[in-house]
Design an enzyme around this catalytic site. Sequence first.
Site, short mmCIF file in Angstrom:
data_model
loop_
_atom_site.label_atom_id
_atom_site.label_comp_id
_atom_site.label_asym_id
_atom_site.label_seq_id
_atom_site.Cartn_x
_atom_site.Cartn_y
_atom_site.Cartn_z
N ILE A 82 -56.10 17.91 6.90
CA ILE A 82 -56.42 17.54 5.51
C ILE A 82 -55.15 17.29 4.68
O ILE A 82 -55.20 16.60 3.66
CB ILE A 82 -57.30 18.65 4.88
CG1 ILE A 82 -58.16 18.11 3.75
CG2 ILE A 82 -56.47 19.84 4.42
CD1 ILE A 82 -59.23 19.10 3.28
N ASN A 101 -48.50 27.24 15.47
CA ASN A 101 -47.99 28.27 14.57
C ASN A 101 -48.74 29.56 14.85
O ASN A 101 -49.97 29.56 14.97
CB ASN A 101 -48.21 27.85 13.11
CG ASN A 101 -47.42 26.61 12.74
OD1 ASN A 101 -46.33 26.38 13.25
ND2 ASN A 101 -47.98 25.79 11.86
N HIS A 156 -55.35 26.95 16.96
CA HIS A 156 -55.33 25.49 16.95
C HIS A 156 -53.93 25.00 17.28
O HIS A 156 -52.96 25.73 17.10
CB HIS A 156 -55.76 24.94 15.58
CG HIS A 156 -54.93 25.46 14.44
ND1 HIS A 156 -55.12 26.72 13.91
CD2 HIS A 156 -53.90 24.91 13.75
CE1 HIS A 156 -54.24 26.91 12.94
NE2 HIS A 156 -53.48 25.83 12.82
N HIS A 210 -51.25 21.74 16.57
CA HIS A 210 -50.97 20.54 15.78
C HIS A 210 -50.43 19.45 16.70
O HIS A 210 -49.58 19.72 17.57
CB HIS A 210 -49.88 20.83 14.73
CG HIS A 210 -50.26 21.85 13.72
ND1 HIS A 210 -50.63 21.53 12.43
CD2 HIS A 210 -50.33 23.20 13.79
CE1 HIS A 210 -50.90 22.64 11.75
NE2 HIS A 210 -50.72 23.67 12.55
P1 5GP Z 1 -51.52 26.47 10.33
O1 5GP Z 1 -50.63 26.59 9.14
O2 5GP Z 1 -52.51 27.61 10.39
O3 5GP Z 1 -50.80 26.26 11.62
O4 5GP Z 1 -52.32 25.14 10.12
C1 5GP Z 1 -53.51 25.05 9.42
C2 5GP Z 1 -53.69 23.59 9.11
O5 5GP Z 1 -55.04 23.38 8.76
C3 5GP Z 1 -52.85 23.09 7.94
O6 5GP Z 1 -52.00 22.03 8.39
C4 5GP Z 1 -53.87 22.63 6.91
O7 5GP Z 1 -53.48 21.47 6.23
C5 5GP Z 1 -55.12 22.41 7.75
N1 5GP Z 1 -56.36 22.64 7.05
C6 5GP Z 1 -56.66 23.72 6.25
N2 5GP Z 1 -57.92 23.61 5.79
C7 5GP Z 1 -58.42 22.44 6.30
C8 5GP Z 1 -59.68 21.80 6.17
O8 5GP Z 1 -60.61 22.25 5.48
N3 5GP Z 1 -59.83 20.62 6.84
C9 5GP Z 1 -58.83 20.08 7.61
N4 5GP Z 1 -59.09 18.92 8.24
N5 5GP Z 1 -57.63 20.68 7.76
C10 5GP Z 1 -57.43 21.85 7.11
#
Ligand code: 5GP
Length: 111
Positions: free
Chosen positions: A30, A84, A97, A99
Amino acid sequence: MDCIFCKIIDGEIPSTKLYEDEGFVVIKDINPQAPVHLLIIPKRHYSTLVDCNDSEILGGLVDVAKRVATEEGLSDRGFRLVVNTNEEGGQTVFHLHMHLLAGRSLSGRMG
Ligand code: 5GP
Ligand code: ZN
């Protein structure tokens, strides 16, 4: 469970899905950090990489990432995969997840 990615997987929160199979979904991030920024998400909830000891899921993350990168025409130019993990690892959503980042030069600092 109050988990954003479980809700995305269940369709309760909308997302742009690029790929789905029995075990995984791939959606657009997002808040993209690169021209292509996808998230490879196992359907089964594990809070972090540390909590997942299922080698089918761990291997599947990379397999699905490679498949989508190839389908999206990214494999020759290149891409970056990132998981991460926990607070200092920069994790903000506690559902495992990976990236997939691509579409510009990602060389340089990693952290
Ligand atoms: P993290 O920081 O946990 O590795 O990555 C989480 C990712 O999820 C972030 O890059 C953030 O932009 C994405 N994200 C968070 N909420 C949502 C959402 O509701 N929809 C989508 N498509 N991505 C999300
Ligand atoms: Zn979840």
